[in-house]
Design an enzyme around this catalytic site. Structure first.
Site, PDB file in Angstrom:
ATOM      1  N   SER A   1     -10.201  -0.346   7.093  1.00 44.87           N
ATOM      2  CA  SER A   1      -9.567  -0.158   5.779  1.00 44.87           C
ATOM      3  C   SER A   1      -8.847  -1.373   5.205  1.00 44.87           C
ATOM      4  O   SER A   1      -8.419  -1.341   4.056  1.00 44.87           O
ATOM      5  CB  SER A   1      -8.591   1.021   5.827  1.00 44.87           C
ATOM      6  OG  SER A   1      -9.293   2.232   5.778  1.00 44.87           O
TER       7      SER A   1
ATOM      8  N   SER B   1      -9.891   2.036   2.926  1.00 36.77           N
ATOM      9  CA  SER B   1      -8.970   2.792   2.100  1.00 36.77           C
ATOM     10  C   SER B   1      -7.963   1.933   1.339  1.00 36.77           C
ATOM     11  O   SER B   1      -7.377   2.406   0.370  1.00 36.77           O
ATOM     12  CB  SER B   1      -8.215   3.803   2.958  1.00 36.77           C
ATOM     13  OG  SER B   1      -7.333   3.133   3.846  1.00 36.77           O
TER      14      SER B   1
ATOM     15  N   LYS C   1       0.857  -1.188   0.000  1.00 38.69           N
ATOM     16  CA  LYS C   1       0.000   0.000   0.000  1.00 38.69           C
ATOM     17  C   LYS C   1       0.891   1.234   0.000  1.00 38.69           C
ATOM     18  O   LYS C   1       1.921   1.259   0.687  1.00 38.69           O
ATOM     19  CB  LYS C   1      -0.893  -0.028   1.245  1.00 38.69           C
ATOM     20  CG  LYS C   1      -1.915   1.110   1.313  1.00 38.69           C
ATOM     21  CD  LYS C   1      -2.827   0.947   2.525  1.00 38.69           C
ATOM     22  CE  LYS C   1      -3.895   2.033   2.580  1.00 38.69           C
ATOM     23  NZ  LYS C   1      -4.799   1.878   3.736  1.00 38.69           N
TER      24      LYS C   1
END
Lengths: 103, 487
Positions: B175, B151, B76
């Protein structure tokens, strides 16, 4: 929570200043409306009796571990400093440059 | 090849069926071919991946391979990578190249894993749809009209589309679990403090926790074993030995007591999602588990308390972006205040600014008691609800999300309805507990996630409980048609 002043556009402008976010006058009404809706939802918290409940700042009720106050990554030649300052928008002689603050 | 799990790919590498270089090129080629339709990556690190893959192959030849040696993974874009751009999907960090590696990035490098690239996300991890990215939204490979969740939407979409065998995510209010659910994959948020936050760009420091997104629980056990562990550079990282999470996977779960919070099955839950969850619970009964109705009675307050605490911490953490030391700076600042205000107004997106505003307001003089202290008191009540429940049950189960993936744009103009897509996940972060989401079926050909919440440091048990389900079901092996495209 009833004693608080009404959440007004003036408060939005003040908060934007505190957060150092430029907010144009035209943006105030939509921001005010959006934030008001969210805050109204958050106000549900007032219905819960929390008398005598210790606030919980952290998932574990642990003491903050402290370490000895000594330099662990010495940088005598300034290599780290140059590496970090290479990311800055403006530097000179190892210093960060900003617009003049004092005339 | 692409539908092999990470565990199967690791076996293939160990048997010499292919090299890490071949595997890495295979996934890089898939990304180049398929990702233009998904937008799940912000940066591809092809050259670096080749170097790492060749090193992994050397290491294996020398008989030094670790379980993840040679396995390509995606990070990420919130984890700092030295020499490779780390943007947090923000214009503020569009040109930021971190001067050091995150602890998690170091750990993967030590294991010999290969970094494919950095995945798209909601800006500064604030969002539940991946629509708040400076680099554009990510699409869900199950249905390109829908969002992948957020997210960690890029990580979830990439694993679901089999563009990477595994990816990292971070979970502040759901998330990892929410995008894992909406993309039909496995994702685990570890106990707060289990994985170091060093070099993981901060959103809400008392809630943020990194974890893996994978196809299966067995894969997650391998990846989490590498990610977890003590790091003195994160003062909240817990100094406790990391068990080998793969060891407990095969334990039988007969007699397991599963708590079903009635608050997670009430109003707001799509009845079709409820049916899928009920079918999953029946599978668990067949495996010998006992279902116990419980109550987490303050659940409805998790959202309001979270949307004070997380923005308060965010307003403090994001004060560092001042246009002076790194990150975006506005053109021609008139003075220092103008420099701060315009750099921040131009560098941050709408949702980030909204949360900074809420947090600044909640922490400002005269409101602190009514909002921030009140929210922290409710946080304790929510935590105590869980602790009481764990006196009666071993794990807690329910839906990860109230509905399946929604359409792009459906909630983006209405922050409040977006916030409600995390109603079942955020209390876990406030309490600091570990929780897993696994694929449990479909509604209208869109995946449904089953959430399994455990007591502190029971990641091993969660992965065991998830793995046992994955031994008797195949939802986790069902592929989106998109992933088969252009074969």
């Amino acid at each position: 929570m009833s004693a608080k002043p009404t959440f007004s556009e003036e408060i939005v402008a003040k908060v934007a200043h505190l957060a150092r976010l430029e907010l144009k006058p035209a943006d105030l009404p939509p921001y005010h409306e959006g934030l008001s809706r969210i805050l109204a939802w958050i106000e549900q918290m007032a219905a819960i009796d929390t008398q005598g409940i210790e606030p919980m700042a952290h998932p574990f009720d642990l003491a903050q571990p402290l370490r000895e106050d000594k330099v662990t990554e010495a940088d005598p030649e300034g290599k780290q400093q140059r590496k970090f300052q290479a990311l800055a928008p403006a530097i000179a002689a190892g210093l960060y440059l900003v617009p003049k603050v004092i005339e | 090849m692409f539908n092999k799990t990470l565990t199967e790919l690791a076996d293939g590498l160990a048997r010499g069926e292919y090299t890490s270089r071949e595997l890495t090129d295979y996934f890089l080629e898939r990304i180049k071919r398929l990702d233009p339709s998904l937008n799940s990556f912000i940066t591809l690190s092809e050259d670096y991946a080749h170097v790492q893959a060749d090193q992994a192959d050397q290491r294996r030849k020398q008989g030094q391979a670790a379980p993840l040696t040679g396995i390509p993974i995606a990070q990420k874009d919130i984890f700092c990578t030295e020499g490779i751009k780390t943007t947090c999907a923000s214009k503020m960090l569009d040109s930021f190249i971190a001067p050091y590696n995150a602890h998690v990035v170091e750990r993967f490098a030590q294991e010999g894993a290969v970094l494919l690239g950095k995945t798209n996300m909601d800006e500064f991890a604030m969002g539940s749809s991946n629509e708040n990215s400076h680099y554009g939204p990510v699409l869900n490979p199950w249905n390109l009209d829908t969002v992948p969740g957020g997210s960690s939407g890029g990580s979830a979409a990439a694993v679901a589309a089999r563009l990477a065998p595994a990816a990292t995510g971070t979970d502040t209010g759901g998330s990892i679990r929410q995008p894992a659910a909406l993309c039909g994959i496995t994702g685990i948020k570890p106990t707060y403090g289990r994985v170091s936050r060093y070099g993981m760009i901060a959103f809400a420091s008392s809630l943020d926790q990194g974890g893996p997104l994978t196809q299966t629980c067995a894969d997650a056990a391998l990846v989490l074993s590498a990610m977890a562990g003590f790091d003195p550079r994160d003062s909240t990282c817990v100094d406790q030995p990391v068990p080998d999470y793969t060891k407990a996977l095969d334990e039988k779960i007969a007699g397991l007591r599963i708590g079903l919070p009635k608050e997670y099955f009430g109003e707001g839950l799509d009845p079709n999602v409820a049916c899928v969850i009920e079918a999953a619970l029946k599978e668990y009964e067949k495996l010998g588990a006992k279902l116990v109705e419980i109550s987490l009675k303050h659940s409805a307050m998790a959202g309001p308390a979270y949307y004070i605490i997380a923005p308060a911490e965010c307003s403090s953490n994001l004060a560092r972006y001042d246009g002076v030391r790194y990150g975006y700076r506005c053109d021609d600042p008139k003075n220092l205040e103008d420099l701060y205000k315009r750099s921040r107004a131009e560098g941050f997106g709408a949702e980030v600014k909204r949360r900074i505003m809420i947090g600044t307001y909640a922490l400002s003089a005269g409101y602190y008691e009514a909002y921030y202290i009140k929210a922290q008191q409710i946080r304790r009540l929510l935590r105590d609800d869980f602790l009481n429940a764990f006196k009666e049950v071993d794990v807690i189960m329910g839906p990860t999300t109230p509905s399946v993936a929604f359409n792009l744009g459906e909630k983006s103009d209405d922050p409040l309805s977006m916030y409600l897509s995390d109603i079942y996940t955020i209390a876990v972060n406030l309490a600091g507990l570990p929780a897993l989401s696994i694929p449990a079926g479909f509604v209208d050909e869109k995946p449904v996630g089953l959430q399994i919440i455990g007591n502190y440091f029971e990641e091993g048990r969660l992965l065991n409980v998830g793995h046992q389900y994955q031994q008797v079901t195949s939802w986790h092996r069902v592929l989106p048609a998109f992933a088969k495209g252009g074969l």
